[in-house]
Design a protein around this motif. Structure first.
Motif, PDB file in Angstrom:
ATOM      1  N   VAL A 112       0.835  -1.199   0.000  1.00 57.61           N
ATOM      2  CA  VAL A 112       0.000   0.000   0.000  1.00 57.61           C
ATOM      3  C   VAL A 112       0.871   1.251   0.000  1.00 57.61           C
ATOM      4  O   VAL A 112       0.664   2.185  -0.793  1.00 57.61           O
ATOM      5  CB  VAL A 112      -0.941   0.007   1.226  1.00 57.61           C
ATOM      6  CG1 VAL A 112      -1.730   1.322   1.270  1.00 57.61           C
ATOM      7  CG2 VAL A 112      -1.877  -1.176   1.187  1.00 57.61           C
ATOM      8  N   LEU A 113       1.881   1.268   0.872  1.00 54.41           N
ATOM      9  CA  LEU A 113       2.782   2.427   0.946  1.00 54.41           C
ATOM     10  C   LEU A 113       3.598   2.580  -0.327  1.00 54.41           C
ATOM     11  O   LEU A 113       3.818   3.695  -0.803  1.00 54.41           O
ATOM     12  CB  LEU A 113       3.697   2.258   2.158  1.00 54.41           C
ATOM     13  CG  LEU A 113       3.006   2.253   3.528  1.00 54.41           C
ATOM     14  CD1 LEU A 113       4.012   1.954   4.631  1.00 54.41           C
ATOM     15  CD2 LEU A 113       2.285   3.565   3.783  1.00 54.41           C
ATOM     16  N   ALA A 114       4.027   1.430  -0.883  1.00 56.23           N
ATOM     17  CA  ALA A 114       4.820   1.489  -2.129  1.00 56.23           C
ATOM     18  C   ALA A 114       3.986   2.046  -3.264  1.00 56.23           C
ATOM     19  O   ALA A 114       4.464   2.842  -4.074  1.00 56.23           O
ATOM     20  CB  ALA A 114       5.335   0.092  -2.467  1.00 56.23           C
ATOM     21  N   ALA A 115       2.718   1.635  -3.350  1.00 58.25           N
ATOM     22  CA  ALA A 115       1.842   2.108  -4.408  1.00 58.25           C
ATOM     23  C   ALA A 115       1.582   3.605  -4.324  1.00 58.25           C
ATOM     24  O   ALA A 115       1.326   4.266  -5.311  1.00 58.25           O
ATOM     25  CB  ALA A 115       0.510   1.345  -4.366  1.00 58.25           C
ATOM     26  N   LYS A 116       1.697   4.139  -3.098  1.00 59.21           N
ATOM     27  CA  LYS A 116       1.476   5.561  -2.906  1.00 59.21           C
ATOM     28  C   LYS A 116       2.770   6.361  -2.995  1.00 59.21           C
ATOM     29  O   LYS A 116       2.788   7.587  -2.777  1.00 59.21           O
ATOM     30  CB  LYS A 116       0.791   5.799  -1.556  1.00 59.21           C
ATOM     31  CG  LYS A 116      -0.627   5.214  -1.521  1.00 59.21           C
ATOM     32  CD  LYS A 116      -1.307   5.497  -0.201  1.00 59.21           C
ATOM     33  CE  LYS A 116      -2.725   4.915  -0.200  1.00 59.21           C
ATOM     34  NZ  LYS A 116      -3.591   5.535  -1.224  1.00 59.21           N
ATOM     35  N   GLY A 117       3.855   5.661  -3.296  1.00 54.14           N
ATOM     36  CA  GLY A 117       5.131   6.326  -3.520  1.00 54.14           C
ATOM     37  C   GLY A 117       5.884   6.746  -2.275  1.00 54.14           C
ATOM     38  O   GLY A 117       6.792   7.575  -2.343  1.00 54.14           O
ATOM     39  N   LEU A 118       5.521   6.167  -1.129  1.00 56.33           N
ATOM     40  CA  LEU A 118       6.202   6.525   0.115  1.00 56.33           C
ATOM     41  C   LEU A 118       7.506   5.747   0.255  1.00 56.33           C
ATOM     42  O   LEU A 118       7.517   4.519   0.197  1.00 56.33           O
ATOM     43  CB  LEU A 118       5.306   6.246   1.307  1.00 56.33           C
ATOM     44  CG  LEU A 118       5.925   6.587   2.678  1.00 56.33           C
ATOM     45  CD1 LEU A 118       6.133   8.095   2.806  1.00 56.33           C
ATOM     46  CD2 LEU A 118       5.058   6.072   3.813  1.00 56.33           C
ATOM     47  N   VAL A 119       8.593   6.474   0.446  1.00 56.97           N
ATOM     48  CA  VAL A 119       9.890   5.866   0.672  1.00 56.97           C
ATOM     49  C   VAL A 119      10.369   6.273   2.049  1.00 56.97           C
ATOM     50  O   VAL A 119      10.454   7.474   2.365  1.00 56.97           O
ATOM     51  CB  VAL A 119      10.920   6.312  -0.396  1.00 56.97           C
ATOM     52  CG1 VAL A 119      12.285   5.705  -0.095  1.00 56.97           C
ATOM     53  CG2 VAL A 119      10.448   5.899  -1.783  1.00 56.97           C
ATOM     54  N   ILE A 120      10.679   5.294   2.867  1.00 56.98           N
ATOM     55  CA  ILE A 120      11.124   5.571   4.230  1.00 56.98           C
ATOM     56  C   ILE A 120      12.596   5.219   4.345  1.00 56.98           C
ATOM     57  O   ILE A 120      13.009   4.085   4.083  1.00 56.98           O
ATOM     58  CB  ILE A 120      10.294   4.767   5.251  1.00 56.98           C
ATOM     59  CG1 ILE A 120       8.804   5.143   5.145  1.00 56.98           C
ATOM     60  CG2 ILE A 120      10.806   5.025   6.679  1.00 56.98           C
ATOM     61  CD1 ILE A 120       7.894   4.332   6.031  1.00 56.98           C
TER      62      ILE A 120
END
Length: 224
Positions: free
Chosen positions: A214-222
């Motif tokens: 879900v986070l990857a699909a929204k482009g979130l990089v931590i």
């Protein structure tokens, strides 16, 4: 002449007892996030809790004539549910009426208007959930419907529907859905117990909730 009937079907006591074991939030989530009354309607004391069939009544703002009538005709175990136009500047219920309710064995009161005498209500322990607290008095002038569907806190409540209320808020369960809601609530409790056990064992929220894609699909990089 205005005729009012107080006859309606109440749920089986066992179903009320089953639902009373679950929190308002659990039931709300378990039945598809339905039935939650406006969050402004809260108990006058956070320890107060109730569960029982709705005895519905419609009152005019700043008028508690029909509320007092409802108290007189409600049965032991009933929850008096009042629709009074979301009017906050009125104390339509206090310690005297609470004693009348408690003496009859009623399960509690839920109202979208105001109440007063809150210190006495807390000491008495009768469960009262209201939109506001106000010392302003009411009149006794207007007759209205009783034991008919009403809207309270933005939700339709019918006589005989089950009201569950606690420190977090108020939820209504349709009488015909009560058995299903009880099963779904238990399933939710069991699932949550599994999550808690997994977290205590070291599993992460990202892992348990499947959040990585879900986070990857929204482009979130931590970056750590």
């Amino acid at each position: 002449m205005i005729r009012v009937s107080t006859k309606f079907d109440r749920p089986e006591p066992d179903l009320v007892k089953q639902l009373s074991a679950f929190s308002s939030a659990t039931i709300h989530e378990a039945q598809g996030r339905l039935g939650a009354l406006d969050s402004a309607i809260k108990p006058v004391d956070r320890t107060m809790s109730l569960c029982g069939p709705a005895f519905t009544v419609q009152c005019a703002p700043r008028d508690n004539l029909m509320l007092q009538t409802a108290i007189a005709y409600a049965r032991p175990g009933d929850v008096v549910v009042v629709s009074a136009g979301n009017y906050e500047e009125a104390g339509s219920f206090g310690d005297v009426l609470a004693n009348a309710c408690q003496s009859k064995g009623l399960a509690g009161l839920i109202t979208d208007t105001g109440v007063r005498d809150t210190e006495d209500l807390r000491a008495l322990g009768f469960p009262v959930f209201s939109r506001s607290v106000s010392i302003k008095g009411t009149v006794k002038e207007t007759v209205g419907p009783m034991c008919e569907p009403i809207t309270v806190g933005g939700v339709l409540v019918r006589p005989g529907d089950i009201m569950r209320a606690d420190a977090d808020g108020v939820v209504v369960v349709r009488r015909e859905d009560a058995a299903e809601a009880a099963v779904a609530s238990q399933e939710r409790i069991d699932a949550e117990a599994g999550f808690i056990a997994a977290y205590r064992a070291g599993r992460t929220v990202i892992e348990m909730c499947g959040l990585a894609p879900v986070l990857a699909a929204k482009g979130l990089v931590i970056e750590e």
